[in-house]
Design an enzyme around this catalytic site. Structure first.
Site, short mmCIF file in Angstrom:
data_model
loop_
_atom_site.label_atom_id
_atom_site.label_comp_id
_atom_site.label_asym_id
_atom_site.label_seq_id
_atom_site.Cartn_x
_atom_site.Cartn_y
_atom_site.Cartn_z
N SER A 315 -1.15 0.83 -7.47
CA SER A 315 -1.05 -0.60 -7.27
C SER A 315 0.37 -1.07 -6.99
O SER A 315 0.87 -0.90 -5.90
CB SER A 315 -1.64 -1.30 -8.50
N ASP A 326 7.17 2.07 5.16
CA ASP A 326 6.96 1.37 6.43
C ASP A 326 8.28 0.91 7.05
O ASP A 326 8.44 0.92 8.27
CB ASP A 326 6.05 0.15 6.23
N LYS A 340 -5.20 2.11 -5.17
CA LYS A 340 -5.75 0.80 -5.55
C LYS A 340 -5.12 -0.27 -4.66
O LYS A 340 -3.99 -0.67 -4.87
CB LYS A 340 -5.48 0.48 -7.02
#
Length: 472
Positions: A315, A326, A340
């Protein structure tokens, strides 16, 4: 902000769930007011309610029946939606402060049993040898089958100093394991740091709490001060970090990326479930709070980084790893994360109770959903202190019953760029000789991370290699 507030969760359901990012809820009560009620279904509900009241073998209080019905509605949706009674709601709020009484286990439910996602460092469960993937089948002499997750969590919590017996089923063992644990005041130190050697810093985030961002800033300042020069490399360890507060995840990411860079965005059915959170002070600071990231040492946003993750990274820790990956700000190393990718909102419903409802999915800056997939490291490095199959047996989101699907399609993880295989301990090598056993990962006094931690050493080697290449 109004006093009617909801809290958004990016932690797992269970002992250590946390709340995050307060947003407006003033219009929530009026939403869907015009939605037609399912009259026939409600009539069936009242008929069942009346039958139980009149015909059940023993008298049942109305409150127990209603609470059970609410909890059943929520737990039937997905693994993370649930009903929080007065005690459960208080426990959740206390947990975000990093201190509570209990065992220190992040748990979920599977097939009616409590499944261990991750024991939390420096807690009774961790020290007793509870492992990810363990199924808790008994609490003292009470079978877990039939208990709700909240009921099981309540039984595990208790007065510090009191004991509880856990009966555990573990894959690969012939009979249940019985552990006697002494409850303690669980004080989660969410940020730990250490200068591994000259020029190379190590920071571990164990859970994202209310003050994690501030503690991270303190740790970075301390590392630079101790090193007396700019750092050559940084390891951010998110292994077995179950998540926590969303603003904590934004703060940690914001420390290392350019201002206003996108950290995460969410998509849901309602307008207030659609958010874009950037590395901006409004998304990680409390009202009127001074910006603790404004005085970070020069070079923090450029220092070469490795982020360590594993199947217990969930999470909020996946948000951080995904954003840094990214933005090409760090190399992610380790094993695939928990997966999650959903957001839970805590909605108070009166009388000190609340519901925890899945309201959105979150996406990394490049639009990836990690729901039931996880984040695949750039470089896969297994932990050789574990049997090779044990890492894969650790529970992940995709293993949970009723888990949400991935909106990007499919749940197969992407293939990593590369993999570093640790030499199997105690097995014949290419020369026919048996390899040396892996040294146990133990901490010396004053250490935050072991010198024998294979994954940390591989991360350190990578940073040194990058330093050599930059020098050329």
């Amino acid at each position: 902000m109004t006093q009617k507030a909801k809290f958004i969760l990016v932690g797992l359901a269970g002992v250590m769930a946390g709340a995050a990012l307060t947003v407006n809820l003033s219009a929530m009560a009026d939403k869907d007011a015009a939605t037609a009620l399912p009259v026939e279904e409600l009539r069936a509900f009242t008929d069942v309610f009346a039958r139980i009241k009149n015909d059940y073998v023993e008298p049942v209080e109305d409150k127990k029946l209603i609470d059970g019905a609410i909890n059943g509605m929520l737990t039937g949706l997905d693994p993370h939606s649930t009903y929080l009674d007065v005690e459960g709601f208080k426990d959740l709020q206390v947990g975000t402060q990093g201190e509570f009484g209990g065992l220190g286990i992040e748990v979920g439910m599977e097939d009616g049993f409590v499944k261990v996602v991750s024991p939390i460092e420096d807690t009774p469960a961790f020290k007793a040898g509870v492992k990810p993937g363990d199924l808790i089948i008994k609490l003292d002499d009470t079978p877990v089958k039939g208990l709700s997750l909240n009921d099981a969590v309540k039984r595990m919590r208790g007065k510090p100093g009191s004991t509880i017996k856990l009966t555990i089923a573990r894959k690969g063992t012939d009979k249940p394991i019985v552990l006697s644990l002494t409850r303690a005041v669980i004080k989660i130190r969410s940020v730990k740091s250490q200068l591994l050697e000259n020029g190379y810093g190590y920071i571990r985030v164990t859970q994202f709490q209310e003050h994690t961002g501030e503690l991270l800033a303190d740790a970075l300042n301390a590392l630079y001060k101790e090193n007396k020069a700019p750092l050559k490399g940084m390891i951010l360890d998110l292994r077995n970090d179950p998540g926590g507060l969303l603003n904590g995840a934004v703060a940690v990411t914001a420390a290392f990326v350019k201002p206003d860079s996108l950290v995460v965005y969410t998509e849901g059915r309602t307008e207030d479930a659609k958010m874009r959170l950037t590395a901006s002070r409004e998304f990680y600071l409390r009202p009127m709070q001074a910006d603790y990231l404004a005085k970070l040492p020069e070079g923090v946003k450029q220092v070469p980084m490795v982020v360590l993750v594993n199947s217990g990274s969930a999470s909020a820790s996946e948000i951080v790893a995904g954003a840094l990956q990214d933005h090409k700000r760090a190399v992610v190393m380790g094993t695939r994360t928990f997966g999650k990718g959903s957001v839970q909102t805590i909605l108070p419903i009166g009388n000190g109770t609340a519901i925890k409802l899945t309201t959105a999915r979150y996406f990394t800056p490049n639009g990836r959903s990690i729901q039931a997939k996880g984040i695949e490291p750039d470089i896969v490095v297994q932990d050789p202190s574990l049997p090779s199959e044990e890492e894969s047996l650790g529970v992940r989101e995709a293993d949970l019953d009723k888990h949400l699907s991935n909106p990007n399609g499919g749940e197969e993880p992407a293939k990593p760029d590369s993999e570093i295989k640790a030499p199997p301990a105690g097995k014949p090598g290419k020369d026919g000789k048996e390899t040396a056993p892996v040294k146990p990962v133990t901490l010396e006094p004053g250490e935050v991370v072991s010198k024998n931690d294979y994954q940390v050493n591989q991360a350190l080697n990578l940073l040194k290699g990058l330093q050599i290449l930059q020098g050329r």
